[in-house]
Design a protein around this motif. Structure first.
Motif, PDB file in Angstrom:
ATOM      1  N   GLU A 127       0.834  -1.203   0.000  1.00  0.00           N
ATOM      2  CA  GLU A 127       0.000   0.000   0.000  1.00  0.00           C
ATOM      3  C   GLU A 127       0.864   1.247   0.000  1.00  0.00           C
ATOM      4  OE1 GLU A 127      -3.688   2.133   2.429  1.00  0.00           O
ATOM      5  OE2 GLU A 127      -2.584   0.484   3.360  1.00  0.00           O
ATOM      6  N   MET A 128       0.435   2.221  -0.780  1.00  0.00           N
ATOM      7  CA  MET A 128       1.070   3.542  -0.804  1.00  0.00           C
ATOM      8  C   MET A 128       0.104   4.504  -0.119  1.00  0.00           C
ATOM      9  SD  MET A 128       3.853   4.967  -2.357  1.00  0.00           S
ATOM     10  CE  MET A 128       4.429   6.468  -3.150  1.00  0.00           C
ATOM     11  N   GLY A 129       0.465   4.976   1.052  1.00  0.00           N
ATOM     12  CA  GLY A 129      -0.428   5.837   1.809  1.00  0.00           C
ATOM     13  C   GLY A 129      -0.388   7.284   1.354  1.00  0.00           C
ATOM     14  N   SER A 130      -1.309   8.074   1.880  1.00  0.00           N
ATOM     15  CA  SER A 130      -1.335   9.503   1.569  1.00  0.00           C
ATOM     16  C   SER A 130      -0.139  10.212   2.202  1.00  0.00           C
ATOM     17  CB  SER A 130      -2.645  10.126   2.077  1.00  0.00           C
ATOM     18  OG  SER A 130      -3.761   9.524   1.462  1.00  0.00           O
ATOM     19  N   VAL A 131       0.207  11.356   1.649  1.00  0.00           N
ATOM     20  CA  VAL A 131       1.365  12.124   2.117  1.00  0.00           C
ATOM     21  C   VAL A 131       0.969  12.985   3.319  1.00  0.00           C
ATOM     22  CG1 VAL A 131       2.994  13.943   1.456  1.00  0.00           C
ATOM     23  CG2 VAL A 131       2.383  12.151  -0.183  1.00  0.00           C
ATOM     24  N   GLY A 179       4.764  16.516   6.883  1.00  0.00           N
ATOM     25  CA  GLY A 179       6.225  16.442   6.836  1.00  0.00           C
ATOM     26  C   GLY A 179       6.726  15.982   5.478  1.00  0.00           C
ATOM     27  N   GLU A 180       6.082  14.961   4.922  1.00  0.00           N
ATOM     28  CA  GLU A 180       6.491  14.455   3.610  1.00  0.00           C
ATOM     29  C   GLU A 180       6.168  15.457   2.504  1.00  0.00           C
ATOM     30  OE1 GLU A 180       6.260   9.653   3.889  1.00  0.00           O
ATOM     31  OE2 GLU A 180       4.356  10.728   3.851  1.00  0.00           O
ATOM     32  N   MET A 181       5.049  16.154   2.659  1.00  0.00           N
ATOM     33  CA  MET A 181       4.696  17.181   1.685  1.00  0.00           C
ATOM     34  C   MET A 181       5.764  18.272   1.659  1.00  0.00           C
ATOM     35  SD  MET A 181       1.650  19.970   1.687  1.00  0.00           S
ATOM     36  CE  MET A 181       2.716  20.903   2.798  1.00  0.00           C
ATOM     37  N   LYS A 182       6.264  18.658   2.823  1.00  0.00           N
ATOM     38  CA  LYS A 182       7.310  19.677   2.896  1.00  0.00           C
ATOM     39  C   LYS A 182       8.593  19.198   2.214  1.00  0.00           C
ATOM     40  CE  LYS A 182       8.006  21.941   6.699  1.00  0.00           C
ATOM     41  NZ  LYS A 182       8.227  22.232   8.140  1.00  0.00           N
ATOM     42  N   VAL A 183       8.943  17.932   2.421  1.00  0.00           N
ATOM     43  CA  VAL A 183      10.125  17.371   1.757  1.00  0.00           C
ATOM     44  C   VAL A 183       9.942  17.408   0.247  1.00  0.00           C
ATOM     45  CG1 VAL A 183      11.479  15.271   1.392  1.00  0.00           C
ATOM     46  CG2 VAL A 183      10.780  15.914   3.706  1.00  0.00           C
ATOM     47  N   TYR A 184       8.744  17.037  -0.201  1.00  0.00           N
ATOM     48  CA  TYR A 184       8.437  17.036  -1.635  1.00  0.00           C
ATOM     49  C   TYR A 184       8.589  18.440  -2.218  1.00  0.00           C
ATOM     50  CZ  TYR A 184       5.668  16.639  -5.924  1.00  0.00           C
ATOM     51  OH  TYR A 184       5.247  16.679  -7.228  1.00  0.00           O
ATOM     52  N   LEU A 185       7.960  19.426  -1.575  1.00  0.00           N
ATOM     53  CA  LEU A 185       8.020  20.794  -2.085  1.00  0.00           C
ATOM     54  C   LEU A 185       9.430  21.367  -1.996  1.00  0.00           C
ATOM     55  CD1 LEU A 185       4.715  22.330  -0.654  1.00  0.00           C
ATOM     56  CD2 LEU A 185       5.197  21.626  -3.011  1.00  0.00           C
ATOM     57  N   GLU A 186      10.108  21.078  -0.903  1.00  0.00           N
ATOM     58  CA  GLU A 186      11.472  21.577  -0.752  1.00  0.00           C
ATOM     59  C   GLU A 186      12.358  21.083  -1.899  1.00  0.00           C
ATOM     60  OE1 GLU A 186      15.002  21.850   2.642  1.00  0.00           O
ATOM     61  OE2 GLU A 186      13.377  20.399   2.869  1.00  0.00           O
ATOM     62  N   ASN A 187      12.231  19.808  -2.240  1.00  0.00           N
ATOM     63  CA  ASN A 187      13.021  19.256  -3.342  1.00  0.00           C
ATOM     64  C   ASN A 187      12.636  19.880  -4.670  1.00  0.00           C
ATOM     65  OD1 ASN A 187      14.890  16.647  -2.804  1.00  0.00           O
ATOM     66  ND2 ASN A 187      13.303  16.788  -1.235  1.00  0.00           N
ATOM     67  N   LEU A 206      -1.930  23.836   2.975  1.00  0.00           N
ATOM     68  CA  LEU A 206      -1.686  23.161   1.708  1.00  0.00           C
ATOM     69  C   LEU A 206      -1.993  21.670   1.800  1.00  0.00           C
ATOM     70  CD1 LEU A 206       1.688  24.807   0.585  1.00  0.00           C
ATOM     71  CD2 LEU A 206      -0.559  25.185  -0.442  1.00  0.00           C
ATOM     72  N   ASN A 207      -1.550  21.052   2.903  1.00  0.00           N
ATOM     73  CA  ASN A 207      -1.772  19.618   3.064  1.00  0.00           C
ATOM     74  C   ASN A 207      -3.237  19.300   3.289  1.00  0.00           C
ATOM     75  OD1 ASN A 207      -1.517  16.955   5.144  1.00  0.00           O
ATOM     76  ND2 ASN A 207      -0.222  16.949   3.324  1.00  0.00           N
ATOM     77  N   SER A 208      -3.910  20.178   4.036  1.00  0.00           N
ATOM     78  CA  SER A 208      -5.335  19.978   4.289  1.00  0.00           C
ATOM     79  C   SER A 208      -6.135  20.137   2.996  1.00  0.00           C
ATOM     80  CB  SER A 208      -5.830  20.977   5.334  1.00  0.00           C
ATOM     81  OG  SER A 208      -7.229  20.868   5.525  1.00  0.00           O
ATOM     82  N   LEU A 209      -5.811  21.153   2.215  1.00  0.00           N
ATOM     83  CA  LEU A 209      -6.527  21.398   0.962  1.00  0.00           C
ATOM     84  C   LEU A 209      -6.308  20.267  -0.044  1.00  0.00           C
ATOM     85  CD1 LEU A 209      -5.784  25.205   0.502  1.00  0.00           C
ATOM     86  CD2 LEU A 209      -8.031  24.192   0.916  1.00  0.00           C
ATOM     87  N   SER A 210      -5.085  19.771  -0.124  1.00  0.00           N
ATOM     88  CA  SER A 210      -4.756  18.732  -1.109  1.00  0.00           C
ATOM     89  C   SER A 210      -5.045  17.322  -0.602  1.00  0.00           C
ATOM     90  CB  SER A 210      -3.285  18.836  -1.517  1.00  0.00           C
ATOM     91  OG  SER A 210      -2.433  18.614  -0.408  1.00  0.00           O
ATOM     92  N   LYS A 211      -5.397  17.203   0.693  1.00  0.00           N
ATOM     93  CA  LYS A 211      -5.740  15.907   1.294  1.00  0.00           C
ATOM     94  C   LYS A 211      -4.613  14.881   1.147  1.00  0.00           C
ATOM     95  CE  LYS A 211     -10.738  16.509   0.613  1.00  0.00           C
ATOM     96  NZ  LYS A 211     -10.657  17.917   0.191  1.00  0.00           N
ATOM     97  N   GLY A 212      -3.373  15.358   1.235  1.00  0.00           N
ATOM     98  CA  GLY A 212      -2.229  14.458   1.132  1.00  0.00           C
ATOM     99  C   GLY A 212      -2.060  13.854  -0.239  1.00  0.00           C
ATOM    100  N   ASN A 213      -2.623  14.488  -1.249  1.00  0.00           N
ATOM    101  CA  ASN A 213      -2.623  13.973  -2.615  1.00  0.00           C
ATOM    102  C   ASN A 213      -1.661  14.801  -3.464  1.00  0.00           C
ATOM    103  OD1 ASN A 213      -3.499  13.850  -5.453  1.00  0.00           O
ATOM    104  ND2 ASN A 213      -5.151  12.552  -4.688  1.00  0.00           N
ATOM    105  N   LEU A 214      -0.611  14.183  -3.991  1.00  0.00           N
ATOM    106  CA  LEU A 214       0.408  14.932  -4.729  1.00  0.00           C
ATOM    107  C   LEU A 214      -0.141  15.537  -6.015  1.00  0.00           C
ATOM    108  CD1 LEU A 214       3.574  12.664  -4.314  1.00  0.00           C
ATOM    109  CD2 LEU A 214       2.994  14.756  -3.080  1.00  0.00           C
ATOM    110  N   ARG A 215      -1.080  14.862  -6.646  1.00  0.00           N
ATOM    111  CA  ARG A 215      -1.667  15.400  -7.872  1.00  0.00           C
ATOM    112  C   ARG A 215      -2.434  16.682  -7.575  1.00  0.00           C
ATOM    113  NH1 ARG A 215      -4.898  10.944 -10.564  1.00  0.00           N
ATOM    114  NH2 ARG A 215      -2.814  10.040 -10.622  1.00  0.00           N
TER     115      ARG A 215
END
Length: 274
Positions: free
Chosen positions: A182-186, A189-197, A219-228
């Motif tokens: 399973e690939m869980g939602s972001v 903390g992981e969202m910040k790593v993604y954006l920082e990169n 940002l994380n609340s609005l996107s619901k942990g969804n990278l797309r």
């Protein structure tokens, strides 16, 4: 506005879905290692699932890129609905050319494949990765299951949800599946790593540093942990910055990002109502 720096930043989040978009997040690292480990074992079927936009396709493209020098690996990012199209595309993916004769069925494909590979010693099974596998018709999935039983192929199904009503959860599939990954939602903390990169890799780290902790939470609340969803939101944020920079630069002249613009971008992204 072609010279506007926010045009460049906006486009960082526009052309997504390439292998280069893969960024090591905790969840993706765990899934990546599990998949590579299973692909080295004598397995027939692997199911890799997670909600749309969680980063499955990014990770799959990374795996294909990393393994392509080690043996045959075929990746189909879109589903097939016709048996002949599937086996013809599989032939082309393996042999890197069109078949000399029309291939109309699984049985014909297997006959041709064996004839072309009988003289190959210690040939490893071909790894076939099927993204969006929840969309495949049942009759084609049944042929794929039979192909996996031949020992010539191993299949990785990437699907949105691995639930009871999914065909992949039925007994004749479950007895052949080695493991479900399973690939869980972001999370934040992981969202910040993604954006920082994303920002740092494009020499815009100073823009990343303008986001506050509360804005990252938003940002994380609005996107619901969804990278797309996150990429769509970020694109619209910087499209608005592009406009204001050209027309009303004082609005975005502070040391932090403007929360009101984030909210406007969320409305434009249809993540919240106006």
């Amino acid at each position: 506005m072609s010279g506007n720096k926010y045009t460049t930043i906006k486009n960082i989040f526009a052309d997504i879905g390439q292998e280069s978009d893969y960024i090591n997040l905790d969840k993706s690292i765990v899934a990546y290692k599990k998949i590579l480990d299973l692909l080295q074992k004598p397995v027939k079927l692997i199911v890799f699932y997670g909600k749309p936009g969680c980063g499955k396709t990014f990770l799959l493209k990374k795996i294909v890129s990393d393994l392509k020098e080690q043996g045959d690996i075929v990746f189909f990012p879109y589903p097939f609905f016709n048996e002949a199209e599937f086996v013809t595309s599989l032939y082309e993916g393996i042999f890197k050319k069109e078949p000399q004769e029309k291939i109309g069925s699984y049985e014909q494909f297997i006959k041709i494949y064996k004839a072309k590979t009988d003289d190959v010693q210690d040939r490893k099974p071909v790894v076939v990765i099927l993204d969006e596998s929840q969309l495949y018709p049942e009759i084609l999935l049944e042929k794929i299951r039979i192909m996996s039983d031949s020992g010539l192929f191993k299949f990785l199904f990437a699907t949105h949800e691995y639930i009871d009503k999914d065909i992949l959860s039925r007994d004749y599939f479950k007895t052949r599946v080695w493991e479900n990954i399973e690939m869980g939602s972001v999370d934040v903390g992981e969202m910040k790593v993604y954006l920082e990169n994303k920002f740092q890799n494009n020499q815009f780290y100073y823009i990343f540093s303008k986001f506050t902790e509360s804005q990252f939470e938003i940002l994380n609340s609005l996107s619901k942990g969804n990278l797309r969803m996150l990429n769509k939101l970020m694109f619209n944020i910087f499209e608005l910055y592009e406009y204001f920079d050209a027309n009303q630069p004082t609005i975005i002249g502070g040391n932090t990002m403007v929360t009101k613009i984030i909210e406007m971008a969320a409305i434009k992204s249809e993540l919240i109502d106006a």
